[in-house]
Scaffold this motif. Structure first.
Motif, PDB file in Angstrom:
ATOM      1  N   ALA A 110     -29.663   2.754   1.175  1.00  0.00           N
ATOM      2  CA  ALA A 110     -30.483   3.636   0.361  1.00  0.00           C
ATOM      3  C   ALA A 110     -29.618   4.715  -0.271  1.00  0.00           C
ATOM      4  O   ALA A 110     -28.580   5.096   0.266  1.00  0.00           O
ATOM      5  N   THR A 111     -30.067   5.164  -1.430  1.00  0.00           N
ATOM      6  CA  THR A 111     -29.426   6.267  -2.142  1.00  0.00           C
ATOM      7  C   THR A 111     -30.514   7.298  -2.426  1.00  0.00           C
ATOM      8  O   THR A 111     -31.627   6.935  -2.800  1.00  0.00           O
ATOM      9  N   PHE A 112     -30.184   8.573  -2.250  1.00  0.00           N
ATOM     10  CA  PHE A 112     -31.187   9.595  -2.507  1.00  0.00           C
ATOM     11  C   PHE A 112     -30.539  10.872  -3.018  1.00  0.00           C
ATOM     12  O   PHE A 112     -29.334  11.091  -2.864  1.00  0.00           O
ATOM     13  N   LEU A 113     -31.354  11.704  -3.664  1.00  0.00           N
ATOM     14  CA  LEU A 113     -30.929  13.003  -4.170  1.00  0.00           C
ATOM     15  C   LEU A 113     -31.606  14.086  -3.350  1.00  0.00           C
ATOM     16  O   LEU A 113     -32.812  14.018  -3.097  1.00  0.00           O
ATOM     17  N   VAL A 114     -30.830  15.085  -2.953  1.00  0.00           N
ATOM     18  CA  VAL A 114     -31.339  16.206  -2.161  1.00  0.00           C
ATOM     19  C   VAL A 114     -31.237  17.464  -3.001  1.00  0.00           C
ATOM     20  O   VAL A 114     -30.194  17.744  -3.608  1.00  0.00           O
ATOM     21  N   LEU A 115     -32.327  18.204  -3.052  1.00  0.00           N
ATOM     22  CA  LEU A 115     -32.382  19.449  -3.806  1.00  0.00           C
ATOM     23  C   LEU A 115     -32.029  20.608  -2.878  1.00  0.00           C
ATOM     24  O   LEU A 115     -32.565  20.723  -1.773  1.00  0.00           O
ATOM     25  N   LEU A 116     -31.093  21.441  -3.310  1.00  0.00           N
ATOM     26  CA  LEU A 116     -30.686  22.609  -2.530  1.00  0.00           C
ATOM     27  C   LEU A 116     -31.382  23.839  -3.076  1.00  0.00           C
ATOM     28  O   LEU A 116     -31.639  23.928  -4.259  1.00  0.00           O
ATOM     29  N   PRO A 117     -31.671  24.810  -2.310  1.00  0.00           N
ATOM     30  CA  PRO A 117     -31.475  25.006  -0.871  1.00  0.00           C
ATOM     31  C   PRO A 117     -32.645  24.503  -0.022  1.00  0.00           C
ATOM     32  O   PRO A 117     -32.612  24.601   1.192  1.00  0.00           O
TER      33      PRO A 117
END
Length: 130
Positions: A110-117
């Motif tokens: 799987a590939t995913f994008l994480v939003l910070l913070p």
């Protein structure tokens, strides 16, 4: 009565043959059912490994006060392992790739994008690579 004396044995053989065929069929169904249960168990394990890996990646991202441009490694769990890689896209977005493996050898990518913070996952893509 002489003509009927040879009927019982062939009839018994035919009925026994049908019972053996039914038994063989039931055993074949049992074997398929056991293989299916084993595959379902391994699928559940690899799904759990993926969930644990995503949690650990998010925990790792939260623990870094000054985020590096990227990181990679392996998480080892009792039911499998997960190889991960993440890199920073911009100030607020991390791109992560995870390959989870069950102890039985099933793989889940799987590939995913994480939003910070906030560490929210904003995009999730399952990869079909083998």
């Amino acid at each position: 009565m002489r003509k009927q004396s040879g009927v019982i044995f062939p009839l018994t053989v035919v009925v026994s043959f049908f019972f053996l065929l039914m038994l063989a069929h039931v055993l074949a169904l049992y074997e398929v059912e056991m293989e299916t249960m084993k595959y379902e168990q391994q699928s559940s394990e690899v799904e759990s490994v993926m969930q644990m890996a995503v949690f650990d990646i998010k925990k790792q991202l939260a623990s870094f006060s000054d985020l590096q441009p990227g990181n990679e490694g392996t998480f080892l769990y009792p039911i499998g392992k997960a190889d991960y890689q993440w890199k920073r896209i911009d100030e607020t977005t991390i791109h992560a790739t995870v390959s989870a493996y069950s102890s039985g050898g099933i793989r889940y990518n799987a590939t995913f994008l994480v939003l910070l913070p906030s560490l929210d996952i904003i995009e999730w893509t399952e990869n079909d690579e083998s």
